[in-house]
Design a protein around this motif. Structure first.
Motif, PDB file in Angstrom:
ATOM      1  N   SER A  51       0.807  -1.219   0.000  1.00  0.00           N
ATOM      2  CA  SER A  51       0.000   0.000   0.000  1.00  0.00           C
ATOM      3  C   SER A  51       0.844   1.276   0.000  1.00  0.00           C
ATOM      4  O   SER A  51       0.306   2.370  -0.005  1.00  0.00           O
ATOM      5  CB  SER A  51      -0.920   0.017   1.226  1.00  0.00           C
ATOM      6  N   LEU A  52       2.164   1.135   0.023  1.00  0.00           N
ATOM      7  CA  LEU A  52       3.032   2.308   0.026  1.00  0.00           C
ATOM      8  C   LEU A  52       3.006   2.972  -1.341  1.00  0.00           C
ATOM      9  O   LEU A  52       3.254   2.319  -2.354  1.00  0.00           O
ATOM     10  CB  LEU A  52       4.463   1.906   0.404  1.00  0.00           C
ATOM     11  N   PRO A  53       2.707   4.287  -1.409  1.00  0.00           N
ATOM     12  CA  PRO A  53       2.555   4.948  -2.699  1.00  0.00           C
ATOM     13  C   PRO A  53       3.868   5.300  -3.396  1.00  0.00           C
ATOM     14  O   PRO A  53       3.876   5.535  -4.594  1.00  0.00           O
ATOM     15  CB  PRO A  53       1.769   6.226  -2.366  1.00  0.00           C
ATOM     16  N   ASP A  54       4.982   5.362  -2.669  1.00  0.00           N
ATOM     17  CA  ASP A  54       6.246   5.768  -3.266  1.00  0.00           C
ATOM     18  C   ASP A  54       7.348   4.794  -2.870  1.00  0.00           C
ATOM     19  O   ASP A  54       7.351   4.255  -1.764  1.00  0.00           O
ATOM     20  CB  ASP A  54       6.623   7.182  -2.807  1.00  0.00           C
ATOM     21  N   GLN A  89       0.710  11.355   1.839  1.00  0.00           N
ATOM     22  CA  GLN A  89       1.171   9.977   1.679  1.00  0.00           C
ATOM     23  C   GLN A  89       0.535   9.067   2.740  1.00  0.00           C
ATOM     24  O   GLN A  89       0.138   7.949   2.446  1.00  0.00           O
ATOM     25  CB  GLN A  89       2.700   9.908   1.756  1.00  0.00           C
ATOM     26  N   CYS A  90       0.409   9.569   3.969  1.00  0.00           N
ATOM     27  CA  CYS A  90      -0.256   8.793   5.024  1.00  0.00           C
ATOM     28  C   CYS A  90      -1.709   8.524   4.658  1.00  0.00           C
ATOM     29  O   CYS A  90      -2.209   7.410   4.846  1.00  0.00           O
ATOM     30  CB  CYS A  90      -0.183   9.532   6.369  1.00  0.00           C
ATOM     31  N   VAL A 104      -2.545   5.890  10.363  1.00  0.00           N
ATOM     32  CA  VAL A 104      -1.278   5.837   9.641  1.00  0.00           C
ATOM     33  C   VAL A 104      -0.520   7.116   9.972  1.00  0.00           C
ATOM     34  O   VAL A 104      -1.052   8.217   9.832  1.00  0.00           O
ATOM     35  CB  VAL A 104      -1.484   5.737   8.113  1.00  0.00           C
ATOM     36  N   SER A 105       0.719   6.955  10.451  1.00  0.00           N
ATOM     37  CA  SER A 105       1.529   8.125  10.781  1.00  0.00           C
ATOM     38  C   SER A 105       3.000   7.778  10.681  1.00  0.00           C
ATOM     39  O   SER A 105       3.375   6.635  10.434  1.00  0.00           O
ATOM     40  CB  SER A 105       1.187   8.631  12.184  1.00  0.00           C
ATOM     41  N   SER A 106       3.808   8.785  10.890  1.00  0.00           N
ATOM     42  CA  SER A 106       5.249   8.547  10.961  1.00  0.00           C
ATOM     43  C   SER A 106       5.602   8.303  12.420  1.00  0.00           C
ATOM     44  O   SER A 106       4.893   8.754  13.319  1.00  0.00           O
ATOM     45  CB  SER A 106       6.016   9.757  10.417  1.00  0.00           C
ATOM     46  N   PRO A 107       6.684   7.578  12.668  1.00  0.00           N
ATOM     47  CA  PRO A 107       7.070   7.370  14.060  1.00  0.00           C
ATOM     48  C   PRO A 107       7.521   8.694  14.670  1.00  0.00           C
ATOM     49  O   PRO A 107       8.185   9.487  14.007  1.00  0.00           O
ATOM     50  CB  PRO A 107       8.224   6.370  13.972  1.00  0.00           C
TER      51      PRO A 107
END
Length: 147
Positions: free
Chosen positions: A5-8, A41-42, A67-70
């Motif tokens: 599911s990662l777009p990039d 992106q999230c 969905v987030s960044s750490p």
């Protein structure tokens, strides 16, 4: 499912967890990128994972997704995370129970090179280069400095 599911291509998964709540499970995805990760992106990752969950389990499944960044206090777990933090100070806990603090100088295929800060009571701190294999690192955190 989350990896797809990662777009990039410069994005990578840090952690995926699903709570064990039978009523409304929570899917938490932590992702990052070589240049960081944006809110857009999230959102894309969230939509793609939601679509895959609906395809597999049906639209009536009740769940929440985050969905987030750490955060800066989240331990470094992936080699790519170490690479993003070259030049920053890290605090490491090793397999043998010892702790090391120092500046991350380089990330290799097998571990990291650190300039370790060695403090001795009543003396000025000294600095020594040290190589640490990834397998010896139990926990690694960026040291936040407000200087």
């Amino acid at each position: 499912m989350a990896e797809a599911s990662l777009p990039d291509s410069d994005l990578f998964l840090v952690d995926v967890t699903v709570s064990d709540s039978p009523v409304r499970p929570k899917v938490t995805v932590l992702a990052d990128g070589e240049q960081g990760i944006t809110i857009d992106q999230c959102a894309t990752i969230s939509r793609r994972i939601s679509k895959k969950i609906e395809e597999k389990y049906g639209e009536e499944l009740s769940y929440t997704i985050e969905v987030s960044s750490p955060g800066v206090d989240y331990p470094l777990t992936q080699p790519k995370q170490f690479t993003r933090n070259i030049g920053r100070n890290l605090k490491l806990k090793l397999q043998d129970g010892t702790e090391k603090t120092g500046k991350l100088e380089e990330v290799t295929e097998t571990g990291i090179n650190l300039t370790e800060e060695i403090k001795q009571k009543g003396k000025k701190a000294t600095y020594e280069p040290v190589q640490i294999p990834f397998g010896e690192i139990v926990k690694a955190n960026v040291v936040i400095s407000f200087k």
